[in-house]
Scaffold this motif. Structure first.
Motif, PDB file in Angstrom:
ATOM      1  N   LEU A 100       0.876  -1.170   0.000  1.00  0.00           N
ATOM      2  CA  LEU A 100       0.000   0.000   0.000  1.00  0.00           C
ATOM      3  C   LEU A 100       0.910   1.216   0.000  1.00  0.00           C
ATOM      4  O   LEU A 100       1.612   1.486   0.975  1.00  0.00           O
ATOM      5  N   ASN A 101       0.938   1.923  -1.128  1.00  0.00           N
ATOM      6  CA  ASN A 101       1.833   3.062  -1.282  1.00  0.00           C
ATOM      7  C   ASN A 101       1.321   4.297  -0.549  1.00  0.00           C
ATOM      8  O   ASN A 101       0.157   4.358  -0.162  1.00  0.00           O
ATOM      9  N   ILE A 102       2.174   5.269  -0.397  1.00  0.00           N
ATOM     10  CA  ILE A 102       1.818   6.523   0.264  1.00  0.00           C
ATOM     11  C   ILE A 102       0.604   7.144  -0.426  1.00  0.00           C
ATOM     12  O   ILE A 102       0.565   7.264  -1.651  1.00  0.00           O
ATOM     13  N   LEU A 103      -0.410   7.495   0.351  1.00  0.00           N
ATOM     14  CA  LEU A 103      -1.668   8.124  -0.075  1.00  0.00           C
ATOM     15  C   LEU A 103      -2.513   7.248  -0.987  1.00  0.00           C
ATOM     16  O   LEU A 103      -3.468   7.726  -1.589  1.00  0.00           O
ATOM     17  N   GLU A 104      -2.200   5.983  -1.059  1.00  0.00           N
ATOM     18  CA  GLU A 104      -2.995   5.050  -1.856  1.00  0.00           C
ATOM     19  C   GLU A 104      -4.108   4.465  -0.988  1.00  0.00           C
ATOM     20  O   GLU A 104      -3.912   4.214   0.200  1.00  0.00           O
ATOM     21  N   THR A 105      -5.260   4.236  -1.605  1.00  0.00           N
ATOM     22  CA  THR A 105      -6.383   3.580  -0.942  1.00  0.00           C
ATOM     23  C   THR A 105      -6.681   2.287  -1.676  1.00  0.00           C
ATOM     24  O   THR A 105      -6.756   2.282  -2.906  1.00  0.00           O
TER      25      THR A 105
END
Length: 168
Positions: A100-105
């Motif tokens: 889960l990448n940064i700012l990913e939902t």
């Protein structure tokens, strides 16, 4: 993304942090690891609850609002759904693969078999637990799932009716 040195404020004048979103508006990004449970995606109340299934899926939307990409093989996450009301249950699912990448939902399925055959209100408590998550205030949300379906077979007793004549 790292903040550009010449763009320290967003369009509203809000100070940008070291890690920020691209665009006119800034969003808070915690420098450490912070997973946020943002929404119970399923089950949802619908106008067609008369035909609700006996078992429902439970899915969460989770956002990485921290400043570090998450590898669940290194930072496993436990998802829990607790129901109270007409059916008391607790179901856990361990997420130990994927990222889960940064700012990913992303949407995560907790179960596809939450028993929802009883008519009434299911009070939902959705939570996540990750040992590396340093901010836990955004790891639990609550919802209500309402079942109003008809129980079949549906019988109507007309033996005591006041009808004197019935035409079909």
């Amino acid at each position: 993304c790292p903040r550009h040195s010449k763009v320290s404020r967003d369009i509203n004048g809000t100070q940008r942090e070291a890690m920020t979103t691209i665009g006119a508006y800034t969003m808070h990004v915690y420098a450490g690891i912070d997973l946020q449970l943002t929404e119970i995606v399923e089950p949802i109340n619908s106008s067609n609850s008369l035909c609700s299934p006996s078992y429902s899926s439970v899915k969460y939307a989770i956002t990485n609002v921290g400043g570090t990409d998450i590898d669940f093989a290194r930072h496993p996450m436990l998802l829990t759904i607790r129901t109270t009301g007409v059916n008391n249950a607790t179901i856990d699912t361990l997420i130990s693969s994927g990222t889960l990448n940064i700012l990913e939902t992303k949407i995560f399925e907790v179960t596809n078999a939450l028993f929802t055959d009883f008519i009434g209100t299911y009070n939902l408590e959705a939570s996540l637990n990750c040992a590396s998550d340093t901010i836990t205030e955004n790891d639990t949300i609550f919802g209500v799932y309402q079942i109003n379906k008809l129980n079949l077979p549906y019988d109507e007793d007309f033996s005591n009716s006041t009808f004197t004549e019935l035409t079909i």
